[in-house]
Scaffold this motif. Structure first.
Motif, PDB file in Angstrom:
ATOM      1  N   VAL A 164       0.837  -1.203   0.000  1.00 55.30           N
ATOM      2  CA  VAL A 164       0.000   0.000   0.000  1.00 55.30           C
ATOM      3  C   VAL A 164       0.876   1.260   0.000  1.00 55.30           C
ATOM      4  O   VAL A 164       0.548   2.256  -0.649  1.00 55.30           O
ATOM      5  CB  VAL A 164      -0.992  -0.002   1.189  1.00 55.30           C
ATOM      6  CG1 VAL A 164      -1.777   1.299   1.243  1.00 55.30           C
ATOM      7  CG2 VAL A 164      -1.948  -1.186   1.076  1.00 55.30           C
ATOM      8  N   ILE A 199       1.914   1.792  -3.530  1.00 56.79           N
ATOM      9  CA  ILE A 199       0.757   2.288  -4.289  1.00 56.79           C
ATOM     10  C   ILE A 199       0.565   3.777  -4.015  1.00 56.79           C
ATOM     11  O   ILE A 199       0.287   4.554  -4.936  1.00 56.79           O
ATOM     12  CB  ILE A 199      -0.512   1.479  -3.932  1.00 56.79           C
ATOM     13  CG1 ILE A 199      -0.409   0.061  -4.488  1.00 56.79           C
ATOM     14  CG2 ILE A 199      -1.766   2.173  -4.463  1.00 56.79           C
ATOM     15  CD1 ILE A 199      -1.482  -0.891  -3.974  1.00 56.79           C
ATOM     16  N   ARG A 205       0.462   6.665  -6.755  1.00 54.41           N
ATOM     17  CA  ARG A 205      -0.761   7.469  -6.807  1.00 54.41           C
ATOM     18  C   ARG A 205      -0.432   8.955  -6.665  1.00 54.41           C
ATOM     19  O   ARG A 205      -0.998   9.789  -7.365  1.00 54.41           O
ATOM     20  CB  ARG A 205      -1.730   7.014  -5.724  1.00 54.41           C
ATOM     21  CG  ARG A 205      -3.056   7.747  -5.752  1.00 54.41           C
ATOM     22  CD  ARG A 205      -3.974   7.208  -4.657  1.00 54.41           C
ATOM     23  NE  ARG A 205      -5.178   7.989  -4.563  1.00 54.41           N
ATOM     24  CZ  ARG A 205      -6.337   7.671  -5.117  1.00 54.41           C
ATOM     25  NH1 ARG A 205      -6.434   6.547  -5.806  1.00 54.41           N
ATOM     26  NH2 ARG A 205      -7.384   8.439  -4.985  1.00 54.41           N
TER      27      ARG A 205
END
Length: 134
Positions: free
Chosen positions: A107, A110, A114
């Protein structure tokens, strides 16, 4: 009971004490590092997952990476806990801690991509540093 046995017992007790102290110190330093990162994130505006807040989205990265390292500490030392006498329980703790660490790291990565791909905040180049490649 000879003097050599007394020396060996004293050495073992000293080593157990040092191992216990290093176990406590490792967890204390992991917790302290999390506290420092949380304070840093609060000072830099907090967290967000929304488009247009790329810097706040990026803040998830250090938080989750340091959390992953904390769980890696727990996983690495899970067989050293004196309170865990059942080997199966130690294995469950070990596997769970590694799984949580992996999830946090994924995460966190990510979040970096992002934040770099946010068209509202402006795109940022990806994989441009040695840190990002490692």
């Amino acid at each position: 009971h000879s003097d050599d046995d007394d020396d060996t017992d004293a050495w073992r007790r000293r080593m157990i004490g040092l191992q216990r102290a290093s176990l406590i110190l490792a967890h204390f330093m992991a917790l302290l590092s999390m506290i420092v990162v949380i304070i840093w994130i609060v000072l830099f505006g907090g967290l967000s997952w929304e488009k247009g807040h790329s810097k706040l989205v990026f803040n998830w990265h250090p938080l989750l990476m340091i959390t992953a390292f904390c769980f890696m500490t727990v996983a690495s030392l899970s067989f050293r806990y004196r309170g865990v006498v059942i080997r199966k329980l130690a294995k469950i703790l070990h596997g769970t801690a590694w799984a949580v660490a992996l999830l946090c790291a994924i995460v966190a990565l990510i979040a970096v991509f992002r934040s770099h791909d946010d068209e509202l905040s402006g795109f940022i180049a990806k994989l441009y540093s040695l840190h990002s490649w490692i």
